[in-house]
Write a protein that holds these residues in place. Structure first.
Motif, PDB file in Angstrom:
ATOM      1  N   ARG A  82      -5.516 -24.327 -15.445  1.00  0.00           N
ATOM      2  CA  ARG A  82      -5.237 -23.541 -14.234  1.00  0.00           C
ATOM      3  C   ARG A  82      -6.030 -22.240 -14.180  1.00  0.00           C
ATOM      4  N   GLY A  83      -6.542 -21.771 -15.300  1.00  0.00           N
ATOM      5  CA  GLY A  83      -7.226 -20.484 -15.331  1.00  0.00           C
ATOM      6  C   GLY A  83      -8.636 -20.485 -14.781  1.00  0.00           C
ATOM      7  N   ASP A  91     -16.262 -27.571 -21.034  1.00  0.00           N
ATOM      8  CA  ASP A  91     -15.927 -26.490 -21.967  1.00  0.00           C
ATOM      9  C   ASP A  91     -14.485 -25.998 -21.810  1.00  0.00           C
ATOM     10  N   GLU A  92     -13.764 -26.438 -20.774  1.00  0.00           N
ATOM     11  CA  GLU A  92     -12.353 -26.089 -20.602  1.00  0.00           C
ATOM     12  C   GLU A  92     -11.418 -27.084 -21.276  1.00  0.00           C
ATOM     13  N   VAL A  93     -11.961 -28.196 -21.720  1.00  0.00           N
ATOM     14  CA  VAL A  93     -11.155 -29.268 -22.306  1.00  0.00           C
ATOM     15  C   VAL A  93     -11.128 -29.075 -23.823  1.00  0.00           C
ATOM     16  N   THR A 107      -3.794 -28.505 -13.134  1.00  0.00           N
ATOM     17  CA  THR A 107      -4.998 -27.902 -12.572  1.00  0.00           C
ATOM     18  C   THR A 107      -4.754 -26.817 -11.543  1.00  0.00           C
ATOM     19  N   GLY A 108      -3.585 -26.812 -10.926  1.00  0.00           N
ATOM     20  CA  GLY A 108      -3.356 -25.884  -9.832  1.00  0.00           C
ATOM     21  C   GLY A 108      -4.211 -26.205  -8.617  1.00  0.00           C
ATOM     22  N   GLY A 109      -4.623 -27.463  -8.475  1.00  0.00           N
ATOM     23  CA  GLY A 109      -5.390 -27.888  -7.301  1.00  0.00           C
ATOM     24  C   GLY A 109      -6.854 -28.171  -7.553  1.00  0.00           C
ATOM     25  N   GLY A 129      -4.197 -38.289 -15.533  1.00  0.00           N
ATOM     26  CA  GLY A 129      -3.411 -37.884 -14.376  1.00  0.00           C
ATOM     27  C   GLY A 129      -3.661 -36.443 -14.010  1.00  0.00           C
ATOM     28  N   THR A 130      -3.255 -36.084 -12.794  1.00  0.00           N
ATOM     29  CA  THR A 130      -3.464 -34.731 -12.293  1.00  0.00           C
ATOM     30  C   THR A 130      -2.352 -34.320 -11.333  1.00  0.00           C
TER      31      THR A 130
END
Length: 190
Positions: A82-83, A91-93, A107-109, A129-130
């Motif tokens: 979400r950030g 690189d976020e995973v 994800t916040g969208g 999933g998301t």
């Protein structure tokens, strides 16, 4: 054991994906008139919290009724991204053991990038999933679905299982020739 409902309510107020049919729920029978209560439903296969089967974008891909049932249940893992902004990048995973796991993105969208989809497929993720209406663009869908990795979209309450060990369960309706199906997604925390 604790159950966490990861599904959004399915009603006429549930927004469809742009271009998809609107959801209609119409009363058919009433207890006082007919002796029983029942509604008629009109909706697309990808309404509300749902799963995409390979046939959704892969010519000749498996339909939802052809997928093995164990595709829809397994150990879950939440990845909180979400950030960030824009597509979720590799690189976020975080480095985790993704093999055989159902990976849920908080994800916040935001949508996943094709690089993230390729990484998850290469790591042997069982499903992805998301909380978004779409996991990503057509490339993201094609990468995952061509490897017969089911995609769950429109999940909710994912933050309630963040950091928890849980089993994810989301069985589809057995729609013959279906490209997807609404599901009741649940996290089971032991």
């Amino acid at each position: 054991m604790k159950l966490v409902d990861l599904s959004i309510p399915l009603s006429e107020g549930t927004p469809p994906y742009p271009g998809d049919p609107e959801i209609k729920v119409k009363p058919w029978a009433f207890i006082d008139r007919d002796g029983y209560y029942m509604n008629v439903l009109k909706l697309g296969e990808h309404s509300g919290t749902h799963v995409d089967a390979p046939a959704h974008l892969i010519p000749g891909g498996k339909t939802v009724d052809e997928m093995p049932l164990d595709s829809f249940i397994g150990p879950g893992l939440v990845v909180d991204v979400r950030g960030g902004e824009g597509e979720v990048s590799l690189d976020e995973v975080p480095e985790e053991a993704y093999s055989g796991r159902i990976v849920l993105f908080l994800t916040g969208g935001r949508e996943l990038s094709p690089e993230v989809a390729l990484f998850l497929a290469a790591q042997g993720a069982k499903a992805v999933g998301t909380d978004s209406a779409s996991i990503g663009n057509e490339d993201v869908h094609t990468i995952l679905l061509s490897e017969e990795i089911p995609i769950f979209e429109n999940l909710t309450n994912i933050e309630e299982v963040l950091g928890e060990e849980f089993t994810f369960v989301a069985f589809p309706l057995k729609i013959e020739g279906g490209s997807g199906s609404p599901v009741r997604a649940v996290a089971i925390i032991e």
